[in-house]
Scaffold this motif. Structure first.
Motif, PDB file in Angstrom:
ATOM      1  N   VAL A   1     -11.154   8.930  27.929  1.00 31.03           N
ATOM      2  CA  VAL A   1      -9.996   9.219  28.778  1.00 31.03           C
ATOM      3  C   VAL A   1      -9.246   7.947  29.207  1.00 31.03           C
ATOM      4  CG1 VAL A   1     -11.324   9.375  30.940  1.00 31.03           C
ATOM      5  CG2 VAL A   1      -9.172  10.641  30.699  1.00 31.03           C
ATOM      6  N   ALA A   2      -9.955   6.834  29.355  1.00 32.60           N
ATOM      7  CA  ALA A   2      -9.262   5.594  29.754  1.00 32.60           C
ATOM      8  C   ALA A   2      -8.272   5.189  28.663  1.00 32.60           C
ATOM      9  CB  ALA A   2     -10.276   4.489  30.023  1.00 32.60           C
ATOM     10  N   ASP A   3      -8.669   5.365  27.401  1.00 35.95           N
ATOM     11  CA  ASP A   3      -7.750   5.036  26.284  1.00 35.95           C
ATOM     12  C   ASP A   3      -6.569   5.998  26.249  1.00 35.95           C
ATOM     13  OD1 ASP A   3      -9.251   2.905  25.448  1.00 35.95           O
ATOM     14  OD2 ASP A   3     -10.438   4.091  24.025  1.00 35.95           O
ATOM     15  N   TRP A   4      -6.873   7.285  26.401  1.00 32.55           N
ATOM     16  CA  TRP A   4      -5.780   8.267  26.395  1.00 32.55           C
ATOM     17  C   TRP A   4      -4.772   7.900  27.482  1.00 32.55           C
ATOM     18  CZ3 TRP A   4      -9.569  13.025  26.675  1.00 32.55           C
ATOM     19  CH2 TRP A   4     -10.177  13.198  25.421  1.00 32.55           C
ATOM     20  N   TYR A   5      -5.311   7.566  28.640  1.00 32.68           N
ATOM     21  CA  TYR A   5      -4.443   7.269  29.781  1.00 32.68           C
ATOM     22  C   TYR A   5      -3.604   6.027  29.490  1.00 32.68           C
ATOM     23  CZ  TYR A   5      -2.952   6.883  34.609  1.00 32.68           C
ATOM     24  OH  TYR A   5      -2.192   6.827  35.746  1.00 32.68           O
ATOM     25  N   GLU A   6      -4.278   4.997  28.989  1.00 32.44           N
ATOM     26  CA  GLU A   6      -3.564   3.736  28.733  1.00 32.44           C
ATOM     27  C   GLU A   6      -2.478   3.931  27.675  1.00 32.44           C
ATOM     28  OE1 GLU A   6      -6.351   0.566  28.378  1.00 32.44           O
ATOM     29  OE2 GLU A   6      -4.825  -0.800  27.600  1.00 32.44           O
ATOM     30  N   GLN A   7      -2.825   4.682  26.624  1.00 34.14           N
ATOM     31  CA  GLN A   7      -1.864   4.883  25.529  1.00 34.14           C
ATOM     32  C   GLN A   7      -0.844   5.973  25.838  1.00 34.14           C
ATOM     33  OE1 GLN A   7      -4.680   5.686  22.429  1.00 34.14           O
ATOM     34  NE2 GLN A   7      -5.547   3.620  22.598  1.00 34.14           N
ATOM     35  N   GLY A   8      -1.085   6.745  26.877  1.00 32.29           N
ATOM     36  CA  GLY A   8      -0.172   7.843  27.200  1.00 32.29           C
ATOM     37  C   GLY A   8      -0.181   8.906  26.125  1.00 32.29           C
TER      38      GLY A   8
ATOM     39  N   GLU B   1       9.770  14.798  25.043  1.00 33.76           N
ATOM     40  CA  GLU B   1       8.691  14.277  25.899  1.00 33.76           C
ATOM     41  C   GLU B   1       9.243  13.289  26.928  1.00 33.76           C
ATOM     42  OE1 GLU B   1       5.204  12.986  23.851  1.00 33.76           O
ATOM     43  OE2 GLU B   1       4.220  12.363  25.718  1.00 33.76           O
ATOM     44  N   ILE B   2       8.727  13.385  28.133  1.00 32.17           N
ATOM     45  CA  ILE B   2       9.100  12.419  29.176  1.00 32.17           C
ATOM     46  C   ILE B   2       8.126  11.242  29.083  1.00 32.17           C
ATOM     47  CG2 ILE B   2       9.247  12.035  31.671  1.00 32.17           C
ATOM     48  CD1 ILE B   2       9.997  15.019  31.956  1.00 32.17           C
ATOM     49  N   ARG B   3       8.641  10.077  28.840  1.00 36.38           N
ATOM     50  CA  ARG B   3       7.806   8.889  28.656  1.00 36.38           C
ATOM     51  C   ARG B   3       7.803   8.060  29.942  1.00 36.38           C
ATOM     52  NH1 ARG B   3       4.901   8.741  24.121  1.00 36.38           N
ATOM     53  NH2 ARG B   3       5.856   9.939  22.451  1.00 36.38           N
ATOM     54  N   ARG B   4       7.011   6.990  29.924  1.00 36.91           N
ATOM     55  CA  ARG B   4       6.919   6.025  31.026  1.00 36.91           C
ATOM     56  C   ARG B   4       6.450   6.639  32.336  1.00 36.91           C
ATOM     57  NH1 ARG B   4      12.181   2.220  30.114  1.00 36.91           N
ATOM     58  NH2 ARG B   4      11.574   1.478  28.075  1.00 36.91           N
TER      59      ARG B   4
ATOM     60  N   SER C   1      -1.633  13.622  30.030  1.00 36.02           N
ATOM     61  CA  SER C   1      -1.058  14.975  30.048  1.00 36.02           C
ATOM     62  C   SER C   1       0.339  14.868  29.445  1.00 36.02           C
ATOM     63  CB  SER C   1      -0.975  15.465  31.498  1.00 36.02           C
ATOM     64  OG  SER C   1      -0.219  16.653  31.590  1.00 36.02           O
ATOM     65  N   VAL C   2       0.710  15.857  28.649  1.00 39.43           N
ATOM     66  CA  VAL C   2       2.024  15.817  27.991  1.00 39.43           C
ATOM     67  C   VAL C   2       3.034  16.524  28.886  1.00 39.43           C
ATOM     68  CG1 VAL C   2       3.230  16.268  25.832  1.00 39.43           C
ATOM     69  CG2 VAL C   2       0.741  16.152  25.838  1.00 39.43           C
ATOM     70  N   THR C   3       4.121  15.840  29.189  1.00 35.39           N
ATOM     71  CA  THR C   3       5.156  16.422  30.054  1.00 35.39           C
ATOM     72  C   THR C   3       6.491  16.338  29.335  1.00 35.39           C
ATOM     73  OG1 THR C   3       3.960  15.316  31.848  1.00 35.39           O
ATOM     74  CG2 THR C   3       6.005  16.428  32.446  1.00 35.39           C
ATOM     75  N   GLY C   4       7.327  17.351  29.516  1.00 36.95           N
ATOM     76  CA  GLY C   4       8.597  17.289  28.803  1.00 36.95           C
ATOM     77  C   GLY C   4       9.728  17.977  29.508  1.00 36.95           C
TER      78      GLY C   4
END
Ligand code: FAD
Length: 387
Positions: free
Chosen positions: A37-44, A201-204, A211-214
């Motif tokens: 999860v730390a990688d997922w979070y860091e990479q978004g 997708e909403i980035r940054r 979590s994917v947000t758009g």
């Protein structure tokens, strides 16, 4: 939670089945989430579809719903699952909440027989992903002012407008979209491949990065008459879905706080300064004690609301009490835990800053803390202070 943190012996008050479900979800989080999860979070970036299928296999999607392949679990069991998922990351609990409590619940509660048959079984397994579009770029806390419009054209509906901050939108197969019609607010089940629908997708985001947000643009989207959710009449329909999802957050936030406190307890007992463990300083113990007290209060509150829900006696403003308190206190716990870890508290090698950042979104979505204060205030005074 570790035995030391269960100050009030809540564990024995759960049924065997509730404990079993909790332990299975905890194991899934340990095996499948914590290592990555730390990688997922860091990479978004998060393998949301893959995870949805794994959650589906365990019956976590639409877990508290009945029929159509849903598990029909109790509200407490669902809450315990949310707690374990959010101990991993709020983004994963969001995936499950949006799928089960927003998209699936809307279809299950307000959909036609055909809509339920078409979407619920595949959403329960995680083969299909749903999202829930209420918020708009210019209308968040005040959905009654929404400008997304559905107009009749013969038998068809034509939808125009935009939805913003929609969890799962870029990966969704179908969206529940709330729109204004001549008769008031109505819900529509919109396949995402319908011409005129685009999801970006909403980035940054600095929060909920796993979590994917758009944003969803609806440009003259033509839908057949049967795309409308027939039983959803007025704004109370989407608000009832939000009550469902908020209930999961009441439990989830406690999970994030628990993970912070467990991490901090382990750190404070092993990290030495001035010749003794951090946990041996009175100032640290005062922090740990205050946080543990808030944690168990939050768990008691969640369990109480869960038992009310299982008795079909839970009222929306009671869910507001839970969401307001538990998210606010979870965020305070995360921030306090961060101080005890010193510089390591800001490192992604530990989960604390990630939880704290996530909880900033949790404080805002599903009704901001101010909106829940107004809900409770209205209940206390009989006066609506929203506008
Ligand atoms: P605003 O409504 O503009 O509020 C801004 C500030 O003003 C807040 O502090 C608010 O409390 C305060 N405020 C507003 N009105 C009042 C008032 N009457 N009195 C006092 N203070 C007030 N929405 C969806 O529909 N579906 C989703 O899946 C979804 N997922 C999300 C995921 C993430 C990561 C985030 C961050 C948001 C998501 N949202 C989603 C949107 C979320 O529900 C909204 O952000 C939330 O309702 C607040 O709306 P807003 O951001 O427009 O803030």
């Amino acid at each position: 939670m570790t035995a030391a943190l269960d100050l009030l012996d809540l564990d024995p008050s759960l049924t065997d089945e509730e404990r079993q479900i909790r332990d299975v979800v905890r194991q899934l989080v340990d095996d499948r989430v914590r290592p990555h999860v730390a990688d997922w979070y860091e990479q978004g970036q998060v393998p949301a579809r893959e995870l949805a299928r794994e959650f589906g296999k365990l019956g976590l999607l639409g877990m508290h719903l009945t029929g159509y392949g849903c598990a029909g679990a109790s509200a407490v069991a669902y809450g315990l699952a949310c707690q374990e998922l959010e101990a991993g990351d709020s983004g994963l609990r969001s995936l499950v909440s949006v799928q089960g409590s927003l998209a699936m619940y809307a279809i299950w509660r307000y959909g036609s027989g055909e809509q339920k048959q078409r979407w619920l079984p595949s959403m329960a397994t995680g083969e299909a992903i749903g999202c829930f579009g209420l918020t708009e770029p210019d209308h968040g806390s005040d959905p009654a002012s929404m400008t997304t419009r559905a107009r009749r054209d013969g038998d068809d509906w034509v939808l125009t407008g935009a939805k913003m901050w929609i969890t799962n939108a870029p990966i969704a197969d179908a969206a529940v979209i709330w729109a204004r019609t001549d008769e008031g607010v109505r819900g529509f089940l919109v396949p995402m491949d319908t011409p005129g629908v685009t999801a970006r997708e909403i980035r940054r985001k600095m929060s909920l990065r796993a979590s994917v947000t758009g944003e969803i643009a609806l440009d003259d989207v033509r839908l057949p008459a049967d795309a409308q959710l027939p039983e959803a009449i007025g704004l109370k329909a989407p608000l009832s879905c939000l009550t469902e999802a908020r209930y999961g957050i009441v439990w989830g936030a406690v999970g994030a706080a628990r993970d912070c406190l467990e991490t901090t307890l382990a750190y404070a007992t092993t990290r030495t300064q001035f010749g003794r463990p951090l946990a041996g300083f009175q100032l640290t113990q005062a922090k740990l004690a205050d946080m543990a007290v808030e944690l168990v209060k939050g768990q008691l509150l969640a369990l109480h609301l869960g038992r009310l829900a299982d008795a079909h006696r839970l009222r929306p403003e009671q869910v507001s009490v839970g969401k307001l308190n538990n998210v606010r206190e979870a965020l305070a716990i995360a921030r306090q835990c961060r101080t005890i870890l010193g510089a390591n508290g800001v490192s992604g090698e530990y989960p604390i800053m990630r939880h704290a950042n996530n909880l900033e979104s949790v404080l805002t979505y599903e009704g901001t803390s101010e909106i829940h204060q107004l809900v409770v205030g209205q209940r206390l005074t009989g006066i609506s202070a929203f506008a």
